[in-house]
Design an enzyme around this catalytic site. Structure first.
Site: not given
Ligand code: NDP
Length: 493
Positions: A240, A258, A292
């Protein structure tokens, strides 16, 4: 205005979006967030924001930009300080809400609220810091100094794992620097987002300065694609993050990403293995491994390996997994059924590839809810689980014959967020600090945890090379453009 969420009984909240200073009903499909420990319990219900509300939010942020930028950093800091006070007053109810919606244990939620309050105070204080640098001039009657200008409208896209702290890291400096914002939080933790937006709005943010839109990832994609958005700050997954980068950079807007990590902890034979194991279990298992920065690989050098195993095993066997609201749970559920499936599948794959389970808690987790067993695996660096980030309480123990080999293994992934080294030998420590591919290197401490006033960010695929988060100067670098003014005194007429 929604009913305030600060009285958190076990009822379902009906959420609205904050647009132009008004709490508005969504114009899209119906969605809900649920309690990961008790998935039948609906924490919040809302209708997602559709195109019309997105248009209005972006227009409101644009409309409020000039006046907010003109208000000055001291006045903007006052609003943040008031928000800190309001959040502190509501700390217990927001923490309860966080545990119900995200799943982390109540002590973890309380700590997150407390740090978010501190984050607001910290950035509020920055409103009175020096805001430019002056330089000598070759002209006797000239002063040269830099001045900062806000980007304009910033989009903040935040994950669920720190549903208050990460938004505070992003929004507090963005607003202090004079930007207006449109914030899209993760779908899993919308109620916590509304509680935070309520605090900021009640603290006195002028209408339109902060806009909150609830909706799925596509809403985030539509938001960052808007040409009116001048900067995007994102925390979440690598794919993403990269899609946002591709959408935003070509039009010259700023991007801060990040992303994930595959963080290693190196243990040398000269340290107390009990203390190292304590830090490793905290780094790997706290917040149910959904950080993370969490420890994903432990690399034990030489004879450290055999001595470390029983220390890790005894601590992991004693962990109690359960509802984060209930004593004595130390590890809450994963955030969702999907997360549980992914973690379970990754561990099963590792076992098929030859990994061996070294330790799991003696007590089985509850059946209902998105619980998984914290797991220590023993294996080889070629395992898929040693390369791909698995967002859960799973860590793999690896063996190295030398420090050289340990550093090579630690650096052998595409990520570079955190690393830890456990040793009393200063030469070893210095080498690790210099050679480990990580934006944060922790010495004799868990991989996780950072101070909100120190720069935070990763190397390699863990971050996008923009100025880092958390630290005020780094944030100002990201959330403003810098200009250089050459100031000569005019001759009086
Ligand atoms: P995502 O990257 O999918 O989501 C993070 C945010 O981005 C959420 O608000 C999400 O919305 C939004 N989002 C999703 N798709 C898009 C898009 N195409 N364009 C813009 N914004 C978008 O993470 P996930 O929550 O699905 O987690 C998946 C994996 O990501 C985890 O297993 C982990 O590996 C990693 N992750 C890492 C984090 C960190 O702290 N670095 C935190 C969380 C996850 P919505 O929730 O509505 O999908």
């Amino acid at each position: 205005m929604t009913e305030s969420l600060t009285t958190t009984a076990n009822e379902t909240a009906e959420l609205r979006h904050l647009v132009g200073g008004a709490w508005r009903a969504g114009d899209g499909a119906q969605r809900e967030s649920t309690n990961p420990a008790r998935p039948d319990e609906v924490v919040a219900r809302y209708r997602i924001a559709g195109d019309a509300l997105l248009d209005e939010a972006v227009a409101a942020a644009q409309g409020a930009a000039r006046e907010w930028a003109a208000a000055g950093a001291i006045a903007r800091g006052r609003v943040l300080r008031k928000a800190a006070g309001l959040l502190a007053e509501r700390a217990e109810s927001v923490a309860l809400l966080m545990t119900r919606e995200e799943g982390k244990t109540l002590p973890e939620s309380r700590a997150e609220v407390e740090l978010s309050v501190e984050t607001l105070h910290y950035h509020a204080g920055q409103g009175r810091s020096a805001d430019g640098v002056s330089y000598p001039s070759g002209h006797p009657d000239e002063l040269i100094r830099t001045v900062r200008r806000p980007l304009g409208v910033v989009a903040a896209i935040t994950p669920w794992n720190f549903p208050l702290q990460i938004p505070a890291w992003k929004l507090a400096p963005a607003l202090l620097c004079g930007n207006t914002a449109v914030w899209k939080p993760a779908s899993e933790t919308v109620a916590v987002a509304v509680a935070f937006a309520e605090v900021l709005a009640e603290a006195g943010l002028p209408d339109g300065v902060l806009n909150l839109l609830l909706g799925p990832g596509e809403l985030g994609a539509d938001l960052v694609a808007r040409p009116e958005i001048d900067g995007v700050t994102f925390t979440g997954s690598v794919p993403v993050g990269r899609s946002i980068q591709a959408a935003v950079l070509p039009r010259g807007a700023k991007v801060q990403l990040e992303l994930g990590g595959h963080n290693a902890a190196i243990v040398l034979p000269d340290v107390d293995k009990g203390e190292a194991a304590e830090a490793i279990v905290a780094g790997a298992m706290s917040s149910t491994g959904q950080k993370c920065t969490a420890t994903r690989r432990v690399i034990a050098v030489g004879e450290a390996y055999d001595a470390l195993v029983p220390e890790l095993v005894s601590r992991v066997r004693a962990l109690v997994v359960g509802d984060g609201c209930a004593e004595p749970s130390r590890i809450g559920p994963l955030v969702s059924a999907r997360a549980r499936e992914e973690v379970t599948a990754a561990v099963a794959q590792a076992e098929r590839e030859g990994a061996r389970v070294l330790a799991r808690p003696d007590q089985r987790p509850p059946e209902n809810g998105h619980f998984v067993e914290p797991t220590v695996l023993e294996g080889e660096t070629g395992l898929t689980i040693c390369q791909e980030e698995v967002f859960g309480p799973v860590v793999t123990l690896l063996r190295a014959d030398s420090l050289d080999e340990a550093i090579e293994i630690a650096n052998g992934t595409r990520f570079g967020l955190t690393a830890a080294v456990f040793s009393c030998d200063e030469r070893v420590v210095r080498r690790c600090v210099a050679e480990l591919d990580a934006g944060l290197v922790k010495v004799n401490a868990p991989n996780t945890g950072s101070e909100l006033h120190a720069p935070f960010g990763g190397l390699k695929e863990s971050s996008f090379p923009a100025p880092r988060e958390q630290n005020a100067e780094s944030s100002a670098e990201f959330f403003t453009w810098s200009k250089t003014a050459y100031l000569r005194t005019g001759t009086p007429a």
